[in-house]
Structures are given as C-alpha cells and as structure tokens.
Design an enzyme around this catalytic site. Structure first.
Site, short mmCIF file in Angstrom:
data_model
loop_
_atom_site.label_atom_id
_atom_site.label_comp_id
_atom_site.label_asym_id
_atom_site.label_seq_id
_atom_site.Cartn_x
_atom_site.Cartn_y
_atom_site.Cartn_z
N TYR A 1 -64.35 13.54 126.28
CA TYR A 1 -65.65 14.21 126.23
C TYR A 1 -66.75 13.28 125.73
CZ TYR A 1 -63.32 18.80 126.58
OH TYR A 1 -62.59 19.89 126.98
N ASP B 1 -48.36 20.56 124.44
CA ASP B 1 -47.81 21.69 125.19
C ASP B 1 -46.88 22.54 124.32
OD1 ASP B 1 -46.74 19.16 125.43
OD2 ASP B 1 -45.55 19.60 127.18
N ASP C 1 -60.24 21.68 122.04
CA ASP C 1 -61.06 22.60 122.83
C ASP C 1 -60.17 23.67 123.47
OD1 ASP C 1 -63.12 23.73 124.22
OD2 ASP C 1 -63.30 22.15 125.71
#
Ligand code: NAP
Length: 407
Positions: free
Chosen positions: A149, A274, A298
C-alpha cells in the site's frame, strides 16, 4: 478557551479543556458527526460534572474543502492538525481521477500515522453470523505506511513498469512476464519495530495476555518473514522483562488464552496469515492483540469486524508518535446523505478510542456503555433494525439520544 494537547517524553499531556480539530466528512459525514459530538459532550459532562470539556475546532477536507478552499486537503488543515496533534474525522469521498489517490492515505503518510488501530469487540444484541461472537475481543495494530500500500505502483506496459522488468532480468535474472503491472512491497525493520512496539506497549498497559504477529513469511521470506523476525527482536530487546516468546511458555501452553507459564508476561506469538483467519473463527479467545503488516492487517480488520456484526460498529484510529487521527471505518454512504438515517456508532466508538488514548478512560467507558445500552434497548438505526428481531428503527439523531440516555 481550549488549550493544545502536548506530547512529551512519549506521553500525552492533556489539559482539562483541549482543542480537538474535527473534519465533518462528506456524504453522511455531517449526520454522524452531529450525533457523535452530542454524545461526546454529554459523556464529558456526565463523568466530569463540567470540569472537563472539549473545544471542537472544524477543519476542512474533502468535498467541503474543495468547494470552499479549492483544495481537497488544504495545507491549513494539515497545519492545524499538526498543531493540535489529535483530531477526529468523518468519512471522506475519494476524489476520482487525478491529484490525491486517497485523502485518508495522504493524511496518514503526511502525519506519519504509522499504526492503524482497530479494536474489535461484540455488543450484546447485535446480529452476528457466529454462535459465540462475544469470544472475539481483539485490538488489531496494522502497519499503515509500508507494504504493497506504499503507493509505488506502475501500470502495465508503462515505461516505468517496463524499465523495472528489464532491470530485474538483466541484473538478477528475475523473470517477470512482459507487459505486467508492477507494485513494490517495502517492509523495513524500522517500520515493523515501531508498530510492534506500539502493540506490545498497549498489551502491557491494558494487561492483555498476548501479542500475535501475523505474517506470510513462509512464502515472502524477506518482507513478511522480516516482519516476524524484527517483531520478535523488538519484543526481546525493548520489552524483555515484560514479554516472553510463545516457544518459551512451556509445551502446549502457548495456545491457551492466559498461560500459567507466562507468569503475567505478555506472550509473543506468530501465526501465518491464512491460519490466523481460521483461528479468529475457531479459537478467537486465544488472541487479544494482533500486529500485522498493512495488507494482512487491512483484511483481518474487516473480517474480524464482520464476525461481531459488521463494519457499521467498527471504530478506528491512525496513530503516530505524538499525532493521532480517529475515524469512522466505513465510507460516506452518499445515498443516505442528509437523511438522518445511518448508524453513527463507528465514529462515536472512534471518539471513545481517542479519549482512552488521551487517558480519559472514564469518558471512553461512558460512551461505550451508552452504545451498549442503546443497542440493548433495541432502538437502533436501519442497518441494525433490519437484522434484529423486535427492534424499532430510529434516526441517527434519535439513536444518539438513546446512547446519551444510557451514558
Ligand atoms: P460506504 O460508504 O461504506 O457504503 C457502503 C454501504 O455500507 C452503504 O450503502 C450502507 O449499506 C453501508 N454503510 C456505510 N456506512 C454506514 C453507516 N454509518 N450506517 C449504516 N450503514 C452504513 O462504501 P462505498 O459506497 O464503497 O464508498 C462511498 C465513498 O466513501 C467513496 O468515495 C469511498 O472512496 C469513500 N470511503 C471513504 C472511507 C473513509 O473516509 N475512511 C472509507 C471507505 C470508503 P446499505 O446500502 O446496505 O444500507
């Protein structure tokens, strides 16, 4: 007259009547800001009997700023926030095409607000897809500046993307398909350690049992693997007396919420991203503070918020060293603008976070109590009313009134 909040030797110095700048926000921003301000003032009056109050100072950003000052993010706004250090904002429209990619990203980068803090907890009565949503109660510290980002990204077939592909092939023999778009993922020791340190400080201060580093270091060994390694290092080097890595807690005990072997120290754990998503669903009670790079953080923040009933209630704060901007985590919901309809809880709970950060925990608790009470009374805005059995739909302003009754 309000006074400035100061920041000395790593601590906020808060006068009884601080000036706090606010950005009303676009779309439904003015509706929720009006409601939030009433709740903040009522909570302050209630707990301090008028001794403490806030002087709210409007600063412009977004559409209102563009209309009135010809700029989406005027320099005067940044200067005022810099001067007063702590601010609160409603949602802002992302200008389409040209100029600033996102006002929120710009604010974070300009003020170096490197930690996005997102507490996720359940309020009794809120419809949730989980059987035991109350078991999830975490604070997520998401790195806010680095990672994919960081905004260093080049369009497919642009001269920049082509040049990078060529350079990597020639210098390092790294093959990337011609015509690819390119994004850069920087993760630094400095950026990681100041974020993880903030998460650990929070756990120590709030007496929480663990901090979990969430990374994909099994695949991205140097960026996300670096995050894990540097995270453990800062825990060991700066907080050695107060923390303990999970590997030293004793066989099998690391998984429990508050392992006896830790002797009251904050247990530092790490989980692959995960697996962490699965853990939050299956064994949420084992996690209390999470520290993650930008992208993981996020995704985790919104997924966790969904588990306790959705984004409408999720607060957020962007915090740096001596600067902080608190904000609703949803967008401007433009179709409801000016209709006194949407849920103001996200902004109100962001305000509670702000007061907590400033050490006014009594005010934060009163606000949270107010929200919990209003939801329990089942007089709620449309978004909750459509999901809650036997609820009465009320307007934004009436919901604020219900919150104030329960403050
Ligand atoms: P959005 O404004 O969050 O709205 C999407 C939907 O979420 C709404 O239609 C509504 O659902 C629900 N919603 C949002 N806020 C709500 C509230 N306070 N109470 C109840 N329901 C709420 O997302 P968007 O439509 O994608 O984005 C609109 C604009 O906001 C864009 O310009 C975007 O860039 C910007 N944005 C800003 C921020 C920020 O400033 N932090 C964050 C995200 C997006 P229903 O339709 O089901 O009623």
């Amino acid at each position: 007259m309000g006074e400035r909040i100061d920041f000395r030797e790593g601590r906020w110095v808060v006068p009884d009547c601080p000036t706090i700048p606010f950005i009303e926000g676009d779309g439904t921003g003015p509706d929720i800001w009006r409601a939030a301000r009433r709740v903040f003032d009522a909570a302050l009056a209630k707990v301090s009997g008028g001794k403490r109050r806030v002087e709210w100072l409007e600063v412009l950003a977004g559409e209102k700023a563009f209309r009135q000052a010809g700029s989406w993010l005027p320099e005067a706004t940044l200067e005022t926030i810099r001067q007063y250090r702590v601010a609160i904002k409603g949602p802002l429209t992302t200008p389409v095409g040209g100029g600033i990619r996102s006002l929120n990203v710009a604010l974070r980068q300009i003020l170096d607000l490197y930690a996005c803090v997102r507490p996720v907890r359940y309020f009794d009565g809120v419809p949730s897809p989980m059987r035991e949503p109350q078991k999830l109660n975490v604070v997520i510290f998401r790195e806010n500046i680095e990672d994919v980002y960081s905004g260093i990204e080049y369009q497919a077939r642009s001269s920049e993307a082509n040049a990078i592909i060529e350079f990597l092939a020639e210098r390092f023999g790294a093959k990337i398909r011609p015509g690819s778009a390119i994004g850069i993922k920087p993760i630094s020791e400095f950026g990681t350690q100041r974020l993880v340190a903030k998460a650990i400080q929070h756990a120590i201060h709030a007496r929480l049992p663990s901090v979990t580093l969430v990374h994909k270091g099994n695949i991205m060994k140097f960026t996300e693997g670096g995050f894990r390694e540097w995270g453990y290092a800062v825990a060991r080097e700066r907080f050695g007396g107060d923390t303990l890595p999970e590997s030293e807690v004793g066989a099998g005990a690391g998984g429990t919420a508050r392992p006896a072997g830790a002797n009251g120290r904050v247990v530092i754990k790490d989980r692959i991203t995960d697996a962490m998503f699965a853990q939050l669903v299956l064994r949420p009670e084992e996690y209390s503070v999470i520290a993650a790079p930008n992208l993981n953080g996020d995704l985790l923040s919104d997924a966790a918020a969904a588990q306790v009933g959705g984004l409408g209630l999720a607060p957020g704060g962007n915090v740096g060293d001596g600067y902080a901007v608190y904000e609703a985590t949803h967008g401007t919901a433009p179709k409801y603008a000016g209709r006194d309809k949407v849920n103001p809880s996200s902004l109100i709970l962001s305000g509670a976070m702000m007061f907590e950060e400033l050490g006014w925990n009594d005010v934060a608790d009163a606000i949270t109590r107010g929200i919990a009470g209003a939801i329990k009374s089942r007089r709620v805005t449309y978004d909750l009313a459509r999901l809650m059995p036997e609820a009465t739909e009320v307007s934004t302003s009436a919901f604020a009134g219900a919150i104030i009754e329960h403050v």
